[in-house]
Motif scaffolding. Sequence first.
Motif, PDB file in Angstrom:
ATOM      1  N   ASP A   9      66.030  51.869  -8.279  1.00  0.00           N
ATOM      2  CA  ASP A   9      66.606  52.550  -9.439  1.00  0.00           C
ATOM      3  C   ASP A   9      66.382  54.053  -9.425  1.00  0.00           C
ATOM      4  O   ASP A   9      66.774  54.751 -10.360  1.00  0.00           O
ATOM      5  N   ASP A  10      65.747  54.572  -8.357  1.00  0.00           N
ATOM      6  CA  ASP A  10      65.559  56.019  -8.256  1.00  0.00           C
ATOM      7  C   ASP A  10      66.753  56.600  -7.501  1.00  0.00           C
ATOM      8  O   ASP A  10      66.705  56.855  -6.297  1.00  0.00           O
ATOM      9  N   ASP A  11      67.842  56.811  -8.234  1.00  0.00           N
ATOM     10  CA  ASP A  11      69.099  57.252  -7.623  1.00  0.00           C
ATOM     11  C   ASP A  11      68.959  58.567  -6.873  1.00  0.00           C
ATOM     12  O   ASP A  11      69.603  58.770  -5.843  1.00  0.00           O
ATOM     13  N   PHE A  12      68.131  59.459  -7.385  1.00  0.00           N
ATOM     14  CA  PHE A  12      68.036  60.789  -6.796  1.00  0.00           C
ATOM     15  C   PHE A  12      67.451  60.741  -5.386  1.00  0.00           C
ATOM     16  O   PHE A  12      68.032  61.289  -4.439  1.00  0.00           O
ATOM     17  N   GLN A  16      69.227  61.342  -1.615  1.00  0.00           N
ATOM     18  CA  GLN A  16      68.696  62.281  -0.631  1.00  0.00           C
ATOM     19  C   GLN A  16      68.567  61.613   0.736  1.00  0.00           C
ATOM     20  O   GLN A  16      68.873  62.220   1.770  1.00  0.00           O
ATOM     21  N   ALA A  17      68.116  60.346   0.731  1.00  0.00           N
ATOM     22  CA  ALA A  17      68.002  59.604   1.992  1.00  0.00           C
ATOM     23  C   ALA A  17      69.379  59.367   2.614  1.00  0.00           C
ATOM     24  O   ALA A  17      69.539  59.434   3.839  1.00  0.00           O
ATOM     25  N   VAL A  18      70.376  59.092   1.766  1.00  0.00           N
ATOM     26  CA  VAL A  18      71.748  58.907   2.258  1.00  0.00           C
ATOM     27  C   VAL A  18      72.246  60.197   2.913  1.00  0.00           C
ATOM     28  O   VAL A  18      72.858  60.164   3.995  1.00  0.00           O
ATOM     29  N   GLU A  19      71.984  61.328   2.278  1.00  0.00           N
ATOM     30  CA  GLU A  19      72.429  62.611   2.833  1.00  0.00           C
ATOM     31  C   GLU A  19      71.765  62.890   4.183  1.00  0.00           C
ATOM     32  O   GLU A  19      72.405  63.402   5.109  1.00  0.00           O
ATOM     33  N   GLU A 128      62.894  50.701  -0.079  1.00  0.00           N
ATOM     34  CA  GLU A 128      62.971  50.661  -1.542  1.00  0.00           C
ATOM     35  C   GLU A 128      62.848  52.068  -2.125  1.00  0.00           C
ATOM     36  O   GLU A 128      62.022  52.865  -1.676  1.00  0.00           O
ATOM     37  N   PHE A 129      63.693  52.354  -3.119  1.00  0.00           N
ATOM     38  CA  PHE A 129      63.645  53.629  -3.842  1.00  0.00           C
ATOM     39  C   PHE A 129      63.536  53.327  -5.331  1.00  0.00           C
ATOM     40  O   PHE A 129      64.515  53.425  -6.065  1.00  0.00           O
ATOM     41  N   SER A 130      62.359  52.931  -5.754  1.00  0.00           N
ATOM     42  CA  SER A 130      62.162  52.576  -7.162  1.00  0.00           C
ATOM     43  C   SER A 130      61.276  53.603  -7.840  1.00  0.00           C
ATOM     44  O   SER A 130      60.358  54.161  -7.227  1.00  0.00           O
ATOM     45  N   ARG A 131      61.554  53.843  -9.127  1.00  0.00           N
ATOM     46  CA  ARG A 131      60.762  54.796  -9.886  1.00  0.00           C
ATOM     47  C   ARG A 131      59.326  54.298 -10.053  1.00  0.00           C
ATOM     48  O   ARG A 131      59.092  53.093 -10.212  1.00  0.00           O
ATOM     49  N   ILE A 132      58.399  55.222 -10.034  1.00  0.00           N
ATOM     50  CA  ILE A 132      57.014  54.900 -10.351  1.00  0.00           C
ATOM     51  C   ILE A 132      56.938  54.571 -11.836  1.00  0.00           C
ATOM     52  O   ILE A 132      57.614  55.185 -12.657  1.00  0.00           O
ATOM     53  N   LYS A 133      56.137  53.576 -12.181  1.00  0.00           N
ATOM     54  CA  LYS A 133      55.973  53.223 -13.585  1.00  0.00           C
ATOM     55  C   LYS A 133      55.355  54.402 -14.341  1.00  0.00           C
ATOM     56  O   LYS A 133      54.465  55.071 -13.830  1.00  0.00           O
ATOM     57  N   PRO A 134      55.820  54.681 -15.581  1.00  0.00           N
ATOM     58  CA  PRO A 134      55.333  55.856 -16.323  1.00  0.00           C
ATOM     59  C   PRO A 134      53.823  55.898 -16.501  1.00  0.00           C
ATOM     60  O   PRO A 134      53.250  56.980 -16.620  1.00  0.00           O
ATOM     61  N   TRP A 135      53.165  54.723 -16.531  1.00  0.00           N
ATOM     62  CA  TRP A 135      51.723  54.697 -16.774  1.00  0.00           C
ATOM     63  C   TRP A 135      50.895  54.741 -15.478  1.00  0.00           C
ATOM     64  O   TRP A 135      49.677  54.799 -15.526  1.00  0.00           O
ATOM     65  N   ARG A 172      64.386  63.462 -10.178  1.00  0.00           N
ATOM     66  CA  ARG A 172      65.360  64.558 -10.180  1.00  0.00           C
ATOM     67  C   ARG A 172      64.815  65.764 -10.943  1.00  0.00           C
ATOM     68  O   ARG A 172      64.909  66.912 -10.486  1.00  0.00           O
ATOM     69  N   GLN A 173      64.233  65.499 -12.130  1.00  0.00           N
ATOM     70  CA  GLN A 173      63.676  66.594 -12.914  1.00  0.00           C
ATOM     71  C   GLN A 173      62.518  67.248 -12.179  1.00  0.00           C
ATOM     72  O   GLN A 173      62.371  68.480 -12.203  1.00  0.00           O
TER      73      GLN A 173
END
Length: 332
Positions: A9-12, A16-19, A128-135, A172-173
């Motif tokens: 779910d980490d689209d950004f 980048q990996a696709v590019e 895998e390109f997954s977001r790190i959990k906020p906590w 991304r931010q």
Amino acid sequence: MPIYLYWGDDDFTLMQAVERLQESVLDPSWASFNFDRILSDQQNSIMMALNQAMTPPFGLGGRLVWLVDTSLFQQCPTEIYQELERTLPAIPDTTTLLLTGSNKPDGRLKSTTLLKQYIDKSKGELREFSRIKPWETDKLEEQVKVLAIERGVKLSRDGINLLAELVGNDTRQLYNELEKLKLFAGETHQPLSLQQISLLVQSNTQNSLKLAGCLKTGQTSKALELLTDLLQHNEPGLKIVATLVSQFRTWLWIKLMMETGVKDKQEIAKTAEIGNPNRVFFLQKEVQTLTLKQLQRSLPLLLELEADLKAGAEERSTLQTYIIELCRLFQQ
């Protein structure tokens, strides 16, 4: 015939990996002839991708066929699987096949097993390109440290901690903020101060966690103030709710295991899906004054909120209504 499967779910970072893959496979002068981007909502998209993969490249460089957001790893009809079996061995070495999706591949499917075999044989990549959990603060801080070094931004240990707190898991931010900090720092060799970082970087994700903290202590005014701040910074309502649901679910698990007498921190961490068992102690303190009934009633409210937003309810007023209701719940 390298095959790459990127998911998460980490689209950004995925993009980048696709590019990078495009740059390594395609010759810039011939890219328009040798690059095929096939969307999954196109009719017969999988068959189109396989057919294009069989086509030799024109001119210099290789051919890259990208099947975007495919559901091939969640469901695969028999006729598609048979076509995969027939086509994959015949794809020329000059073609690179890239498949991307947001969901984790279902390892029970024959199509997943087959493609993993060819990924290994072709020296491709399953990543895998997954977001790190906020906590997961330790992982967020490590991500900031690594990317700051890559971008040439000098940060102190406290600066890394602050930037991780302000940006959270929004990759991304984080990239954008690091570019801003790099420009601001100019040629200076000193780490940026905490004051400079605070002035330049806006906070979104961590404010969602602070919002969760206000809800569980019944601070209605402060919670509404934080919500307003999040919305003014264009934080999507559904993203705010997703963070709240994750946090309250974790608190519920912790409280439930405390009530049932479970004391092993490793067991609690595994059940509650907490990466760092040392965090259990602090979570137990956070829920000490809460009742199990309050936490059990909070999740249905949050899920109702999520459903209302997905059904098209007006975002700001809907969020405000449920936040007031949740605060009242924890004031009881």
